[in-house]
Enzyme design. Sequence first.
Site, short mmCIF file in Angstrom:
data_model
loop_
_atom_site.label_atom_id
_atom_site.label_comp_id
_atom_site.label_asym_id
_atom_site.label_seq_id
_atom_site.Cartn_x
_atom_site.Cartn_y
_atom_site.Cartn_z
CG ASN A 209 -4.16 41.92 13.36
OD1 ASN A 209 -5.29 42.38 13.32
ND2 ASN A 209 -3.17 42.38 12.61
CG ASP A 278 4.62 45.31 14.53
OD1 ASP A 278 4.35 46.37 13.94
OD2 ASP A 278 4.23 45.05 15.68
O1 C5P Z 1 3.83 50.70 17.34
P1 C5P Z 1 2.45 50.19 17.19
O2 C5P Z 1 2.33 49.11 16.17
O3 C5P Z 1 1.74 49.84 18.43
O4 C5P Z 1 1.68 51.49 16.62
C1 C5P Z 1 0.34 51.42 16.25
C2 C5P Z 1 0.07 52.50 15.23
O5 C5P Z 1 1.05 52.43 14.19
C3 C5P Z 1 -1.28 52.28 14.55
O6 C5P Z 1 -1.80 53.55 14.22
C4 C5P Z 1 -0.89 51.47 13.31
O7 C5P Z 1 -1.83 51.66 12.25
C5 C5P Z 1 0.47 52.01 12.95
N1 C5P Z 1 1.39 51.02 12.38
C6 C5P Z 1 1.82 51.19 11.08
N2 C5P Z 1 2.69 50.29 10.52
C7 C5P Z 1 3.16 49.24 11.23
C8 C5P Z 1 2.73 49.06 12.55
C9 C5P Z 1 1.84 49.97 13.11
O8 C5P Z 1 1.40 52.15 10.43
N3 C5P Z 1 4.00 48.39 10.65
#
Ligand code: C5P
Length: 398
Positions: A209, A278
Amino acid sequence: MLKGKNIVLGVTGGIAVYKACDIVSRLKKLEANVDVIMTKSAMEFVKPQTFQALSQNMVVTDMFETPRYWDIEHISLAQKADILLIAPATANIIGKVANGIADDILSTTIMASTAKVVFAPAMNTRMYENEIVQRNIIKLKSLGYEFINPGAGRLACGDIGAGKLAEPVDIVEYINKLQTVKSDLNGKKVLITAGPTVEKIDPVRFISNRSTGKMGYALAEAASKRGAEVTLISGPTNLSPPANVNLISVSSALEMYKAVLEDFESQHIVIKTAAVSDYRPQTINDQKVKKKDGDMSISLVRNPDILLELGKIKGDKVLVGFAAETNNVIEYAKDKVKRKNLDFIVANNVAEKDAGFGTDTNIVKFIDKHDNINEIDKALKQEIADKILDKTKEFIIK
Ligand code: C5P
Protein backbone atom coordinates in the site's frame (compact mmCIF):
# COMPACT_ATOMS: atom_id res chain seq x y z
CA MET A 1 14.70 24.07 34.71
CA LEU A 2 17.13 26.38 32.90
CA LYS A 3 19.58 26.55 35.79
CA GLY A 4 23.07 25.73 34.51
CA LYS A 5 21.86 25.20 30.93
CA ASN A 6 23.94 26.64 28.11
CA ILE A 7 21.81 28.83 25.90
CA VAL A 8 23.50 30.32 22.86
CA LEU A 9 21.53 33.33 21.67
CA GLY A 10 22.02 34.31 18.04
CA VAL A 11 21.02 37.92 17.47
CA THR A 12 20.43 39.02 13.88
CA GLY A 13 19.70 42.47 12.51
CA GLY A 14 16.37 44.18 13.01
CA ILE A 15 14.74 46.79 15.17
CA ALA A 16 13.69 44.02 17.59
CA VAL A 17 17.34 43.53 18.68
CA TYR A 18 16.59 45.67 21.74
CA LYS A 19 14.09 43.02 22.87
CA ALA A 20 16.86 40.41 22.75
CA CYS A 21 18.49 42.31 25.65
CA ASP A 22 15.39 41.54 27.72
CA ILE A 23 15.58 37.87 26.66
CA VAL A 24 19.17 37.67 27.96
CA SER A 25 18.31 39.23 31.30
CA ARG A 26 15.30 36.91 31.75
CA LEU A 27 17.42 33.86 30.93
CA LYS A 28 20.07 35.02 33.40
CA LYS A 29 17.40 35.41 36.10
CA LEU A 30 16.59 31.73 35.57
CA GLU A 31 20.32 31.04 36.11
CA ALA A 32 21.04 29.91 32.56
CA ASN A 33 24.50 30.48 31.11
CA VAL A 34 24.05 32.71 28.07
CA ASP A 35 26.53 33.19 25.21
CA VAL A 36 25.56 35.76 22.61
CA ILE A 37 26.56 35.72 18.96
CA MET A 38 25.76 38.86 16.99
CA THR A 39 25.69 39.30 13.23
CA LYS A 40 27.15 42.43 11.64
CA SER A 41 23.72 43.94 11.03
CA ALA A 42 22.60 43.24 14.62
CA MET A 43 25.50 45.43 15.76
CA GLU A 44 24.05 48.31 13.75
CA PHE A 45 21.18 48.37 16.29
CA VAL A 46 22.77 47.54 19.65
CA LYS A 47 26.43 47.42 20.64
CA PRO A 48 27.95 44.07 21.77
CA GLN A 49 28.90 45.70 25.08
CA THR A 50 25.23 45.74 26.12
CA PHE A 51 24.90 41.98 25.61
CA GLN A 52 28.28 41.45 27.24
CA ALA A 53 27.15 43.22 30.39
CA LEU A 54 23.79 41.44 30.49
CA SER A 55 25.13 37.94 29.76
CA GLN A 56 28.35 38.39 31.75
CA ASN A 57 30.11 36.62 28.88
CA MET A 58 32.18 37.83 25.94
CA VAL A 59 30.03 38.40 22.86
CA VAL A 60 31.10 36.61 19.68
CA THR A 61 30.85 38.75 16.56
CA ASP A 62 33.52 37.67 14.13
CA MET A 63 34.60 34.31 12.77
CA PHE A 64 38.18 35.42 12.16
CA GLU A 65 39.04 37.33 15.32
CA THR A 66 41.84 35.93 17.47
CA PRO A 67 40.24 33.40 19.81
CA ARG A 68 40.13 34.58 23.41
CA TYR A 69 40.43 30.99 24.58
CA TRP A 70 42.33 28.33 22.74
CA ASP A 71 39.49 26.58 21.05
CA ILE A 72 37.85 27.18 17.74
CA GLU A 73 34.94 29.34 18.78
CA HIS A 74 32.33 28.33 16.26
CA ILE A 75 32.89 24.70 17.14
CA SER A 76 33.13 25.29 20.89
CA LEU A 77 29.83 27.19 21.17
CA ALA A 78 28.15 24.74 18.80
CA GLN A 79 29.17 21.89 21.08
CA LYS A 80 28.53 23.69 24.33
CA ALA A 81 24.96 24.76 23.49
CA ASP A 82 22.01 22.92 25.03
CA ILE A 83 19.75 25.17 22.99
CA LEU A 84 20.49 27.61 20.18
CA LEU A 85 17.94 30.42 20.19
CA ILE A 86 17.89 32.83 17.27
CA ALA A 87 15.99 35.97 18.28
CA PRO A 88 15.23 38.09 16.45
CA ALA A 89 15.62 35.84 13.40
CA THR A 90 15.63 37.63 10.06
CA ALA A 91 14.49 36.19 6.72
CA ASN A 92 18.20 36.17 5.89
CA ILE A 93 19.34 33.79 8.65
CA ILE A 94 16.30 31.54 8.09
CA GLY A 95 17.12 31.42 4.38
CA LYS A 96 20.79 30.72 5.00
CA VAL A 97 20.19 27.84 7.39
CA ALA A 98 17.44 26.37 5.19
CA ASN A 99 19.86 26.32 2.27
CA GLY A 100 23.03 25.16 3.98
CA ILE A 101 24.91 28.46 3.84
CA ALA A 102 27.46 28.96 6.61
CA ASP A 103 29.27 32.21 5.85
CA ASP A 104 29.53 33.89 9.24
CA ILE A 105 29.99 32.89 12.85
CA LEU A 106 26.26 32.49 13.60
CA SER A 107 25.29 30.41 10.55
CA THR A 108 28.45 28.32 11.03
CA THR A 109 27.65 27.67 14.70
CA ILE A 110 24.10 26.59 13.80
CA MET A 111 25.43 24.26 11.10
CA ALA A 112 28.03 22.72 13.41
CA SER A 113 25.65 22.09 16.31
CA THR A 114 23.47 19.11 17.15
CA ALA A 115 21.56 21.13 19.79
CA LYS A 116 17.90 22.05 19.40
CA VAL A 117 17.64 25.23 17.31
CA VAL A 118 14.72 27.59 17.93
CA PHE A 119 14.00 30.57 15.70
CA ALA A 120 11.92 33.55 16.82
CA PRO A 121 11.35 35.42 13.55
CA ALA A 122 10.84 39.16 13.32
CA MET A 123 10.47 40.99 10.04
CA ASN A 124 8.17 43.06 7.86
CA THR A 125 4.79 41.36 7.23
CA ARG A 126 5.25 41.03 3.50
CA MET A 127 8.68 39.54 3.99
CA TYR A 128 7.30 37.09 6.54
CA GLU A 129 4.45 36.10 4.26
CA ASN A 130 6.74 35.78 1.24
CA GLU A 131 6.38 32.28 -0.24
CA ILE A 132 10.17 31.77 -0.14
CA VAL A 133 10.39 32.58 3.58
CA GLN A 134 7.37 30.39 4.33
CA ARG A 135 8.84 27.48 2.35
CA ASN A 136 12.15 27.87 4.19
CA ILE A 137 10.27 27.74 7.50
CA ILE A 138 8.35 24.60 6.46
CA LYS A 139 11.59 22.98 5.32
CA LEU A 140 13.36 23.79 8.58
CA LYS A 141 10.37 22.60 10.65
CA SER A 142 10.35 19.30 8.79
CA LEU A 143 14.03 18.92 9.70
CA GLY A 144 13.26 19.41 13.40
CA TYR A 145 14.03 23.13 13.81
CA GLU A 146 11.48 24.92 15.96
CA PHE A 147 9.78 28.28 15.48
CA ILE A 148 8.17 30.66 17.92
CA ASN A 149 5.57 32.39 15.78
CA PRO A 150 5.79 36.17 15.55
CA GLY A 151 2.88 38.22 16.81
CA ALA A 152 0.70 40.51 14.73
CA GLY A 153 0.35 44.24 15.22
CA ARG A 154 1.82 47.53 14.14
CA LEU A 155 5.41 46.94 12.99
CA ALA A 156 8.31 49.38 13.21
CA CYS A 157 8.06 50.00 9.47
CA GLY A 158 4.44 51.16 9.88
CA ASP A 159 2.86 48.05 8.32
CA ILE A 160 0.19 46.21 10.22
CA GLY A 161 0.33 42.40 10.24
CA ALA A 162 2.37 39.39 11.34
CA GLY A 163 6.09 39.82 11.92
CA LYS A 164 6.48 41.28 15.42
CA LEU A 165 9.00 39.36 17.52
CA ALA A 166 7.15 37.25 20.10
CA GLU A 167 7.30 38.77 23.58
CA PRO A 168 10.55 38.02 25.46
CA VAL A 169 8.54 36.56 28.35
CA ASP A 170 6.88 34.07 25.95
CA ILE A 171 10.17 33.24 24.23
CA VAL A 172 11.84 32.46 27.55
CA GLU A 173 8.80 30.44 28.66
CA TYR A 174 9.02 28.42 25.41
CA ILE A 175 12.71 27.68 25.99
CA ASN A 176 11.99 26.74 29.59
CA LYS A 177 9.22 24.35 28.51
CA LEU A 178 11.46 22.79 25.89
CA GLN A 179 13.75 21.68 28.68
CA THR A 180 10.86 20.34 30.76
CA VAL A 181 9.11 18.55 27.93
CA LYS A 182 12.33 16.92 26.87
CA SER A 183 12.22 14.26 29.53
CA ASP A 184 8.53 13.65 30.23
CA LEU A 185 8.69 10.10 28.85
CA ASN A 186 11.85 9.19 30.74
CA GLY A 187 11.80 5.54 31.76
CA LYS A 188 8.86 4.69 29.49
CA LYS A 189 9.12 1.94 26.89
CA VAL A 190 7.32 2.80 23.67
CA LEU A 191 6.69 0.42 20.77
CA ILE A 192 5.75 1.94 17.43
CA THR A 193 4.92 0.14 14.20
CA ALA A 194 5.32 2.01 10.94
CA GLY A 195 5.20 1.80 7.17
CA PRO A 196 3.44 -0.66 4.89
CA THR A 197 3.63 -4.42 4.91
CA VAL A 198 4.64 -6.31 1.80
CA GLU A 199 2.91 -9.58 0.94
CA LYS A 200 4.81 -11.64 -1.60
CA ILE A 201 3.09 -13.26 -4.58
CA ASP A 202 6.29 -14.64 -6.14
CA PRO A 203 10.00 -13.59 -6.13
CA VAL A 204 9.24 -10.41 -8.11
CA ARG A 205 5.65 -9.43 -7.25
CA PHE A 206 3.89 -8.33 -4.10
CA ILE A 207 0.80 -6.67 -2.62
CA SER A 208 1.39 -3.53 -0.58
CA ASN A 209 0.00 0.00 0.00
CA ARG A 210 0.96 3.67 -0.18
CA SER A 211 2.21 4.08 3.40
CA THR A 212 5.66 5.73 3.50
CA GLY A 213 6.25 5.43 7.26
CA LYS A 214 6.59 9.21 7.82
CA MET A 215 4.04 9.39 10.66
CA GLY A 216 5.48 6.40 12.53
CA TYR A 217 9.08 7.58 12.16
CA ALA A 218 8.08 11.06 13.38
CA LEU A 219 6.47 9.44 16.43
CA ALA A 220 9.55 7.32 17.12
CA GLU A 221 11.77 10.39 16.94
CA ALA A 222 9.50 12.50 19.14
CA ALA A 223 9.15 9.76 21.79
CA SER A 224 12.90 9.21 21.85
CA LYS A 225 13.57 12.94 22.22
CA ARG A 226 11.19 12.99 25.17
CA GLY A 227 13.24 10.35 26.92
CA ALA A 228 11.40 7.13 26.00
CA GLU A 229 13.14 3.89 25.12
CA VAL A 230 11.73 3.34 21.64
CA THR A 231 11.37 0.18 19.57
CA LEU A 232 10.33 0.85 15.99
CA ILE A 233 9.01 -2.13 14.06
CA SER A 234 8.90 -1.04 10.47
CA GLY A 235 7.85 -2.39 7.12
CA PRO A 236 9.98 -1.37 4.12
CA THR A 237 10.41 2.44 3.79
CA ASN A 238 12.95 4.85 2.31
CA LEU A 239 13.44 6.64 5.63
CA SER A 240 16.53 6.63 7.86
CA PRO A 241 15.70 5.50 11.38
CA PRO A 242 15.85 8.24 14.02
CA ALA A 243 18.87 8.25 16.34
CA ASN A 244 18.65 6.21 19.57
CA VAL A 245 15.75 4.07 18.36
CA ASN A 246 15.85 0.28 18.26
CA LEU A 247 14.77 -0.51 14.66
CA ILE A 248 13.39 -3.93 13.80
CA SER A 249 12.82 -4.29 10.05
CA VAL A 250 10.09 -6.60 8.87
CA SER A 251 8.33 -7.18 5.60
CA SER A 252 5.02 -9.07 5.84
CA ALA A 253 2.11 -8.73 8.28
CA LEU A 254 2.99 -12.12 9.77
CA GLU A 255 6.57 -10.98 10.43
CA MET A 256 5.28 -7.77 12.00
CA TYR A 257 2.84 -9.74 14.15
CA LYS A 258 5.63 -12.00 15.44
CA ALA A 259 8.00 -9.08 16.15
CA VAL A 260 5.29 -7.07 17.95
CA LEU A 261 4.24 -9.99 20.13
CA GLU A 262 7.86 -10.69 21.11
CA ASP A 263 8.30 -7.13 22.40
CA PHE A 264 4.78 -6.31 23.63
CA GLU A 265 4.91 -7.50 27.24
CA SER A 266 7.62 -5.11 28.45
CA GLN A 267 6.09 -1.96 26.87
CA HIS A 268 4.22 0.93 28.51
CA ILE A 269 2.86 2.49 25.31
CA VAL A 270 2.14 0.81 21.97
CA ILE A 271 1.23 2.91 18.93
CA LYS A 272 0.30 1.11 15.72
CA THR A 273 0.76 3.49 12.80
CA ALA A 274 1.64 0.71 10.34
CA ALA A 275 -0.67 0.16 7.39
CA VAL A 276 -0.92 -3.60 7.72
CA SER A 277 -2.20 -5.60 4.79
CA ASP A 278 -5.47 -7.28 5.75
CA TYR A 279 -4.88 -10.14 3.29
CA ARG A 280 -1.95 -12.12 1.90
CA PRO A 281 -1.73 -14.50 -1.05
CA GLN A 282 -2.62 -18.02 0.04
CA THR A 283 0.57 -19.37 -1.49
CA ILE A 284 3.88 -17.69 -2.27
CA ASN A 285 5.23 -19.09 -5.52
CA ASP A 286 8.92 -20.04 -5.46
CA GLN A 287 9.22 -19.26 -9.15
CA LYS A 288 7.94 -16.26 -11.09
CA VAL A 289 4.35 -16.89 -12.15
CA LYS A 290 4.18 -17.13 -15.95
CA LYS A 291 1.35 -15.57 -17.86
CA LYS A 292 -1.14 -17.86 -19.55
CA ASP A 293 -4.06 -17.28 -21.90
CA GLY A 294 -7.15 -15.90 -20.20
CA ASP A 295 -7.67 -14.26 -16.83
CA MET A 296 -6.12 -15.30 -13.56
CA SER A 297 -7.02 -14.79 -9.94
CA ILE A 298 -5.02 -14.85 -6.74
CA SER A 299 -6.54 -16.43 -3.72
CA LEU A 300 -6.09 -14.23 -0.62
CA VAL A 301 -6.32 -15.27 3.02
CA ARG A 302 -6.81 -13.04 6.07
CA ASN A 303 -3.80 -11.73 7.98
CA PRO A 304 -4.11 -11.56 11.73
CA ASP A 305 -5.36 -8.16 12.94
CA ILE A 306 -2.35 -7.40 15.13
CA LEU A 307 -4.02 -4.56 16.99
CA LEU A 308 -7.13 -6.61 17.73
CA GLU A 309 -4.94 -9.35 19.20
CA LEU A 310 -3.01 -6.81 21.30
CA GLY A 311 -6.29 -5.40 22.60
CA LYS A 312 -7.10 -8.81 24.09
CA ILE A 313 -3.89 -8.84 26.17
CA LYS A 314 -3.67 -5.07 26.72
CA GLY A 315 -3.45 -4.96 30.52
CA ASP A 316 -2.22 -1.58 31.82
CA LYS A 317 -0.53 -0.61 28.59
CA VAL A 318 -1.61 2.40 26.60
CA LEU A 319 -2.78 1.13 23.22
CA VAL A 320 -3.20 3.52 20.30
CA GLY A 321 -4.38 2.71 16.79
CA PHE A 322 -4.58 4.59 13.53
CA ALA A 323 -7.53 4.65 11.19
CA ALA A 324 -7.08 5.70 7.60
CA GLU A 325 -10.48 6.14 6.03
CA THR A 326 -11.98 7.81 3.00
CA ASN A 327 -15.48 8.28 4.48
CA ASN A 328 -17.42 8.05 7.78
CA VAL A 329 -14.16 8.67 9.63
CA ILE A 330 -15.58 9.22 13.14
CA GLU A 331 -18.12 6.42 12.99
CA TYR A 332 -15.56 3.81 11.86
CA ALA A 333 -13.00 5.11 14.35
CA LYS A 334 -15.41 4.82 17.30
CA ASP A 335 -16.19 1.26 16.32
CA LYS A 336 -12.46 0.38 16.15
CA VAL A 337 -11.73 1.87 19.56
CA LYS A 338 -14.35 -0.44 21.13
CA ARG A 339 -13.71 -3.54 19.02
CA LYS A 340 -9.91 -3.41 19.39
CA ASN A 341 -9.97 -2.29 23.06
CA LEU A 342 -7.90 0.87 22.43
CA ASP A 343 -7.32 3.89 24.63
CA PHE A 344 -7.68 6.08 21.59
CA ILE A 345 -7.41 6.12 17.84
CA VAL A 346 -5.86 8.67 15.50
CA ALA A 347 -8.22 8.98 12.57
CA ASN A 348 -7.60 10.69 9.30
CA ASN A 349 -9.37 11.02 6.03
CA VAL A 350 -6.74 9.89 3.53
CA ALA A 351 -8.77 11.38 0.69
CA GLU A 352 -8.20 14.89 2.12
CA LYS A 353 -5.49 17.15 0.65
CA ASP A 354 -2.31 17.41 2.84
CA ALA A 355 -3.31 14.37 4.93
CA GLY A 356 -2.56 10.67 4.96
CA PHE A 357 0.08 8.75 3.02
CA GLY A 358 3.33 10.34 1.87
CA THR A 359 2.55 13.94 2.88
CA ASP A 360 4.65 15.94 5.38
CA THR A 361 1.50 17.22 7.05
CA ASN A 362 -1.54 15.48 8.46
CA ILE A 363 -5.04 16.42 9.58
CA VAL A 364 -6.26 14.10 12.31
CA LYS A 365 -8.83 13.58 15.01
CA PHE A 366 -8.32 11.71 18.27
CA ILE A 367 -11.28 9.59 19.34
CA ASP A 368 -10.82 8.06 22.78
CA LYS A 369 -12.50 5.27 24.71
CA HIS A 370 -14.65 7.80 26.57
CA ASP A 371 -15.94 9.09 23.20
CA ASN A 372 -14.03 12.37 23.53
CA ILE A 373 -13.13 13.80 20.14
CA ASN A 374 -10.15 16.16 19.70
CA GLU A 375 -9.84 17.76 16.29
CA ILE A 376 -6.24 18.61 15.48
CA ASP A 377 -5.61 21.33 12.90
CA LYS A 378 -3.39 20.65 9.91
CA ALA A 379 0.19 20.39 11.16
CA LEU A 380 3.50 18.78 10.30
CA LYS A 381 3.71 15.10 11.19
CA GLN A 382 6.39 15.95 13.79
CA GLU A 383 3.96 18.32 15.53
CA ILE A 384 1.12 15.79 15.36
CA ALA A 385 3.51 13.18 16.83
CA ASP A 386 4.01 15.34 19.93
CA LYS A 387 0.25 15.85 20.30
CA ILE A 388 -0.30 12.07 20.09
CA LEU A 389 2.33 11.53 22.80
CA ASP A 390 0.68 14.24 24.96
CA LYS A 391 -2.63 12.39 24.60
CA THR A 392 -1.10 9.00 25.56
CA LYS A 393 -0.05 10.55 28.88
CA GLU A 394 -3.75 10.83 29.86
CA PHE A 395 -3.92 7.01 29.91
CA ILE A 396 -0.64 6.00 31.55
CA ILE A 397 -1.40 4.10 34.76
CA LYS A 398 1.97 2.61 35.66
O1 C5P B 1 -9.23 -1.98 10.93
P1 C5P B 1 -8.17 -1.12 10.35
O2 C5P B 1 -7.21 -1.88 9.49
O3 C5P B 1 -8.63 0.12 9.68
O4 C5P B 1 -7.38 -0.62 11.66
C1 C5P B 1 -6.23 0.15 11.55
C2 C5P B 1 -5.40 -0.05 12.79
O5 C5P B 1 -5.23 -1.45 13.03
C3 C5P B 1 -3.99 0.51 12.61
O6 C5P B 1 -3.54 0.96 13.86
C4 C5P B 1 -3.21 -0.71 12.11
O7 C5P B 1 -1.83 -0.61 12.44
C5 C5P B 1 -3.88 -1.86 12.83
N1 C5P B 1 -3.93 -3.11 12.06
C6 C5P B 1 -3.24 -4.20 12.54
N2 C5P B 1 -3.28 -5.39 11.86
C7 C5P B 1 -4.01 -5.52 10.73
C8 C5P B 1 -4.72 -4.42 10.24
C9 C5P B 1 -4.66 -3.21 10.93
O8 C5P B 1 -2.57 -4.09 13.57
N3 C5P B 1 -4.01 -6.69 10.09
